[in-house]
Design an enzyme around this catalytic site. Structure first.
Site, PDB file in Angstrom:
ATOM      1  N   GLN A 145      -3.826  16.875  -0.458  1.00  0.00           N
ATOM      2  CA  GLN A 145      -2.891  16.680   0.664  1.00  0.00           C
ATOM      3  C   GLN A 145      -2.773  17.614   1.504  1.00  0.00           C
ATOM      4  O   GLN A 145      -2.407  16.776   2.588  1.00  0.00           O
ATOM      5  CB  GLN A 145      -1.797  17.153  -0.334  1.00  0.00           C
ATOM      6  CG  GLN A 145      -1.995  15.412  -1.428  1.00  0.00           C
ATOM      7  CD  GLN A 145      -2.080  16.405  -3.017  1.00  0.00           C
ATOM      8  OE1 GLN A 145      -2.818  16.169  -2.928  1.00  0.00           O
ATOM      9  NE2 GLN A 145      -1.568  15.613  -4.442  1.00  0.00           N
ATOM     10  N   ALA A 193       8.095  14.970  -3.495  1.00  0.00           N
ATOM     11  CA  ALA A 193       9.435  15.316  -4.325  1.00  0.00           C
ATOM     12  C   ALA A 193      10.181  14.247  -3.849  1.00  0.00           C
ATOM     13  O   ALA A 193      10.990  12.980  -4.141  1.00  0.00           O
ATOM     14  CB  ALA A 193       9.931  16.392  -4.520  1.00  0.00           C
ATOM     15  N   ARG A 249       6.558  10.760 -13.590  1.00  0.00           N
ATOM     16  CA  ARG A 249       6.236  11.856 -12.853  1.00  0.00           C
ATOM     17  C   ARG A 249       6.926  12.986 -13.435  1.00  0.00           C
ATOM     18  O   ARG A 249       7.824  12.457 -12.792  1.00  0.00           O
ATOM     19  CB  ARG A 249       5.931  11.995 -11.694  1.00  0.00           C
ATOM     20  CG  ARG A 249       4.669  10.965 -10.720  1.00  0.00           C
ATOM     21  CD  ARG A 249       4.322  11.484  -9.483  1.00  0.00           C
ATOM     22  NE  ARG A 249       3.202  12.700  -9.755  1.00  0.00           N
ATOM     23  CZ  ARG A 249       2.743  13.813  -8.145  1.00  0.00           C
ATOM     24  NH1 ARG A 249       2.774  12.876  -7.760  1.00  0.00           N
ATOM     25  NH2 ARG A 249       2.317  14.598  -8.672  1.00  0.00           N
ATOM     26  N   ASP A 300       9.375  21.247  -5.511  1.00  0.00           N
ATOM     27  CA  ASP A 300       9.208  19.513  -6.778  1.00  0.00           C
ATOM     28  C   ASP A 300      10.085  19.430  -7.728  1.00  0.00           C
ATOM     29  O   ASP A 300      10.759  19.537  -7.861  1.00  0.00           O
ATOM     30  CB  ASP A 300       7.887  19.209  -7.622  1.00  0.00           C
ATOM     31  CG  ASP A 300       6.908  19.034  -6.564  1.00  0.00           C
ATOM     32  OD1 ASP A 300       5.964  19.651  -5.694  1.00  0.00           O
ATOM     33  OD2 ASP A 300       6.599  17.747  -6.178  1.00  0.00           O
ATOM     34  N   ARG A 354       3.913   9.979  -2.779  1.00  0.00           N
ATOM     35  CA  ARG A 354       3.847  11.358  -3.278  1.00  0.00           C
ATOM     36  C   ARG A 354       4.732  12.471  -2.318  1.00  0.00           C
ATOM     37  O   ARG A 354       5.338  11.872  -1.304  1.00  0.00           O
ATOM     38  CB  ARG A 354       2.813  11.636  -3.614  1.00  0.00           C
ATOM     39  CG  ARG A 354       2.658  11.554  -2.249  1.00  0.00           C
ATOM     40  CD  ARG A 354       0.668  12.439  -1.944  1.00  0.00           C
ATOM     41  NE  ARG A 354       1.595  13.847  -1.547  1.00  0.00           N
ATOM     42  CZ  ARG A 354       2.266  14.552  -0.779  1.00  0.00           C
ATOM     43  NH1 ARG A 354       2.400  13.468   0.132  1.00  0.00           N
ATOM     44  NH2 ARG A 354       2.784  15.414  -0.582  1.00  0.00           N
TER      45      ARG A 354
HETATM   46  O1  MRU Z   1       1.440  15.441  -6.353  1.00  0.00           O
HETATM   47  P1  MRU Z   1       1.911  15.730  -4.968  1.00  0.00           P
HETATM   48  O2  MRU Z   1       0.850  15.628  -3.820  1.00  0.00           O
HETATM   49  O3  MRU Z   1       3.448  14.784  -4.699  1.00  0.00           O
HETATM   50  O4  MRU Z   1       2.603  17.305  -4.985  1.00  0.00           O
HETATM   51  C1  MRU Z   1       3.753  17.158  -4.401  1.00  0.00           C
HETATM   52  C2  MRU Z   1       4.078  18.773  -3.076  1.00  0.00           C
HETATM   53  O5  MRU Z   1       3.283  19.709  -4.431  1.00  0.00           O
HETATM   54  C3  MRU Z   1       4.569  19.012  -2.437  1.00  0.00           C
HETATM   55  O6  MRU Z   1       4.380  20.545  -1.831  1.00  0.00           O
HETATM   56  C4  MRU Z   1       6.558  18.534  -2.939  1.00  0.00           C
HETATM   57  O7  MRU Z   1       6.860  17.902  -3.563  1.00  0.00           O
HETATM   58  C5  MRU Z   1       7.235  19.227  -1.589  1.00  0.00           C
HETATM   59  S1  MRU Z   1       7.140  17.831  -0.462  1.00  0.00           S
HETATM   60  C6  MRU Z   1       8.372  17.915   0.229  1.00  0.00           C
END
Ligand code: MRU
Length: 339
Positions: free
Chosen positions: A184, A53, A86, A225, A51
């Protein structure tokens, strides 16, 4: 001063196998999953096994490589299966496209996926060096979700400047939002910071405003993202609230991201698709439900924060003010086209 990469790595590819660190099992257990097929990579992205981005962009690039290795003949179909997992993180489509175009051109796909991974890691390292000085006189920094090595393969985006500042011996303290519903922050960001001895405290999501108002937060830094041309950006649900409360308290908000997260094709935040996930992520499994069965649940995974709340975008090539972002992206696009 030179900085050493973190000891954490989200994934690695070797001889037909993509190994991903299963982020669902952290912090309790270290479990590596071996993925050999496109469908396995798509499932790992969908379930948040991998997970963040930039990391799903790299996983998507390797997913295309695995699709080719298993004999798929239609790169468009392979790309479609990955992109359906996603919708919010634009990095996924950038990573997939890097290998799809190499496939269409009959090039070496392993080299293309590897080059994409290297580019992401290098850009995140540069984000660390660009961003570290921002915290020289703002040592108490709040972050939301996980934008560390786990989310980007190595270094991180929001965590990269904090890592570099810590390695440079700067005094630093990180406030870690737990980040409901999948935690997270509490599970992943705290795990990364603890492994590197970076002082931090995990707080409930709804405690951030309390500490900001008491003057205990000097800056906020988050990842993203997808960042639209005008600087509106999507990040984990709850980011918008943190940015508004930070603004109210005169606390600067920085957004750290590699170039793959900037989407020049979207004029503003209204054009950013927001993923909505299963209600069970909030209610828990049927055996231990915390929400009455008859209640409706809404579970958007991201929200969009208007650019006016952002002090600066920490990019691999410098800190960019929201008012200068569109021009900067246009110049990059021109250079890329002519190169
Ligand atoms: O749903 P996730 O855990 O993939 O969400 C991730 C985020 O929102 C992060 O803050 C984003 O991807 C930036 S990661 C460098």
């Amino acid at each position: 001063m030179a900085s050493a990469p973190p000891r954490v790595r989200a994934l690695e590819y070797r001889r037909g196998t993509l190994r991903v660190l299963d982020q669902r099992a952290l912090p309790g257990r270290i479990v590596w999953r071996r993925l050999r097929r496109l469908s396995e990579v798509a499932e790992a992205i969908r379930t948040l096994t991998v997970r963040g981005a930039p990391a799903i962009g790299v996983a998507g690039a390797y997913g295309m490589l695995l699709a080719h290795r298993e004999g798929m003949r239609d790169p468009g179909r392979a790309a479609g299966l990955l992109l359906a997992t996603r919708p919010t993180a634009v990095d996924l489509s950038v990573g997939v496209e890097a290998v799809r175009s190499a496939w269409a051109a009959g090039e070496d796909l392993e080299a293309a996926a590897e080059a994409y991974r290297r580019r992401v890691v290098e850009e995140c390292h540069r984000i660390g060096q660009v961003g570290a000085p921002l915290f020289a006189d703002r040592p108490r920094v709040l972050t939301h979700c996980n934008a560390g090595a786990l989310a980007t393969v190595e270094w991180g985006t929001a965590l990269a400047p904090l890592r570099v500042a810590h390695q440079q011996g700067r005094r630093l303290f990180v406030w870690v939002d737990e980040t409901r519903p999948l935690l997270q922050g509490a599970r992943l960001t705290a795990w990364e910071l603890a492994r590197e001895g970076i002082p931090h405290a995990v707080i409930a999501d709804n405690a951030a405003g309390h500490f900001m108002r008491r003057g205990e937060v000097d800056a906020v830094i988050v990842g993203a993202d997808r960042i639209a041309r005008n600087g509106d950006f999507a990040n984990k649900i709850g980011t918008y609230e943190k940015a508004v409360v930070a603004h109210e308290n005169g606390i600067p908000v920085y957004v750290a991201a590699p170039w793959s997260t900037f989407d020049i094709g979207r004029a503003d935040g209204r054009e950013i698709p927001v993923e909505e996930r299963r209600g069970e992520e909030l209610s828990g499994p049927p055996s231990g439900r915390t929400v009455p069965r008859r209640s409706t649940i809404r579970n958007p995974a991201f929200d969009v924060t208007p650019a006016r709340y952002v002090r600066g975008f920490v990019t691999p090539d410098g800190v960019v003010a929201p008012s200068r972002l569109a021009g900067r992206l246009a110049r990059r696009a021109t250079v890329q086209k002519s190169g």
